[in-house]
Scaffold this motif. Structure first.
Motif, PDB file in Angstrom:
ATOM      1  N   VAL A 220     -83.978  87.547 -16.870  1.00  0.00           N
ATOM      2  CA  VAL A 220     -84.472  86.833 -18.052  1.00  0.00           C
ATOM      3  C   VAL A 220     -83.349  86.017 -18.688  1.00  0.00           C
ATOM      4  O   VAL A 220     -83.531  84.853 -19.067  1.00  0.00           O
ATOM      5  N   MET A 221     -82.156  86.594 -18.792  1.00  0.00           N
ATOM      6  CA  MET A 221     -81.031  85.883 -19.381  1.00  0.00           C
ATOM      7  C   MET A 221     -80.647  84.660 -18.547  1.00  0.00           C
ATOM      8  O   MET A 221     -80.332  83.590 -19.083  1.00  0.00           O
ATOM      9  N   GLN A 222     -80.676  84.800 -17.221  1.00  0.00           N
ATOM     10  CA  GLN A 222     -80.370  83.668 -16.355  1.00  0.00           C
ATOM     11  C   GLN A 222     -81.384  82.545 -16.529  1.00  0.00           C
ATOM     12  O   GLN A 222     -81.036  81.358 -16.558  1.00  0.00           O
ATOM     13  N   LEU A 223     -82.634  82.913 -16.646  1.00  0.00           N
ATOM     14  CA  LEU A 223     -83.680  81.894 -16.849  1.00  0.00           C
ATOM     15  C   LEU A 223     -83.484  81.175 -18.184  1.00  0.00           C
ATOM     16  O   LEU A 223     -83.670  79.954 -18.280  1.00  0.00           O
ATOM     17  N   ILE A 224     -83.098  81.929 -19.215  1.00  0.00           N
ATOM     18  CA  ILE A 224     -82.875  81.310 -20.526  1.00  0.00           C
ATOM     19  C   ILE A 224     -81.706  80.335 -20.464  1.00  0.00           C
ATOM     20  O   ILE A 224     -81.782  79.195 -20.945  1.00  0.00           O
ATOM     21  N   CYS A 225     -80.595  80.763 -19.817  1.00  0.00           N
ATOM     22  CA  CYS A 225     -79.428  79.888 -19.682  1.00  0.00           C
ATOM     23  C   CYS A 225     -79.764  78.636 -18.882  1.00  0.00           C
ATOM     24  O   CYS A 225     -79.334  77.529 -19.215  1.00  0.00           O
ATOM     25  N   LEU A 226     -80.529  78.816 -17.807  1.00  0.00           N
ATOM     26  CA  LEU A 226     -80.909  77.672 -16.991  1.00  0.00           C
ATOM     27  C   LEU A 226     -81.763  76.694 -17.781  1.00  0.00           C
ATOM     28  O   LEU A 226     -81.600  75.475 -17.688  1.00  0.00           O
ATOM     29  N   SER A 227     -82.681  77.223 -18.584  1.00  0.00           N
ATOM     30  CA  SER A 227     -83.546  76.351 -19.393  1.00  0.00           C
ATOM     31  C   SER A 227     -82.730  75.555 -20.406  1.00  0.00           C
ATOM     32  O   SER A 227     -82.951  74.353 -20.606  1.00  0.00           O
TER      33      SER A 227
END
Length: 229
Positions: free
Chosen positions: A53-60
């Motif tokens: 989830v954190m990786q997806l947030i950073c990518l977004s």
């Protein structure tokens, strides 16, 4: 013949529950271990989900930043400039003349070098001779030039050779005699310069230390290298 028959009631009774107790203990141990593994697996799964989830947030956030950087608000677009007429072309410059070295000189890149091995001189006399020839005691500007000179000396020279640097005017302030400029590149031998006996003010490429730089008394006679451009 009458055989004595033992009374079965006198025999000690076997504990038929012992094996059941052992089985029960193993079962409890297995259940306990299985429970620990299950909890560890659940904890690991939750951690993995959190990281994803954190990786997806950073990518977004990164994608949004890139889009905003390249697109930008439409009201910040600059005003189209007014075209001016092209200026006149300037005159063509003279073509550079190819370097030509005289007989006895060796060309390398943009310089000509004169290696004097037979008639050895003091540093001052070597400098004067180079000036008479239209050049100066060699000035080493970079590692490539230094490599060329060392390679040539290793092949052709039986001795060390003077180069055009000195600190005779001010101790430890080495300057090139050609233009009085300070050192910008060095290849000192270990422990050099040391101004041994307070009498070493001129630089040589010393054979004993693989033609690395060494300060030396200027009054000694050495081979030398002239340069002109």
């Amino acid at each position: 013949m009458n055989e004595r028959v033992e009374n079965v009631y006198d025999q000690p009774m076997k504990d038929h529950n012992a094996s059941n107790n052992d089985y029960s203990t193993l079962t409890e141990a297995w259940n306990s271990k299985h429970g620990e593994l299950y909890k560890a697996s659940m904890k690991r799964d939750r951690l993995m989900i959190f990281l994803i989830v954190m990786q997806l947030i950073c990518l977004s956030v990164a994608v949004a930043s890139i889009v905003m950087y390249f697109s930008g608000p439409i009201w910040n677009k600059g005003v189209v400039g007014i075209k001016e007429p092209m200026g006149d072309k300037g005159p063509l410059g003279d073509k550079g003349k190819p370097l030509s070295c005289l007989n006895g000189w060796v060309q390398f890149m943009s310089s000509c070098y004169y290696f004097q091995f037979n008639n050895k001189k003091t540093w001052g006399a070597a400098k004067d001779d180079c000036h008479t020839k239209g050049g100066f005691l060699v000035k080493i500007d970079n590692a490539v030039e230094n490599w060329f000179l060392k390679t040539y000396l290793k092949t052709e020279s039986p001795d060390s050779a003077w180069i055009g640097d000195t600190d005779s005017q001010r101790e430890s302030s080495f300057v090139w005699e050609s233009d009085n400029s300070p050192l910008t590149y060095t290849d000192w031998a270990p422990g050099e310069p040391n101004n041994e006996f307070n009498n070493e003010d001129c630089l040589q490429l010393r054979k004993r230390v693989d033609y690395k730089w060494n300060d030396y008394p200027c009054t000694y006679s050495r081979s030398y290298i002239c340069e002109k451009q």
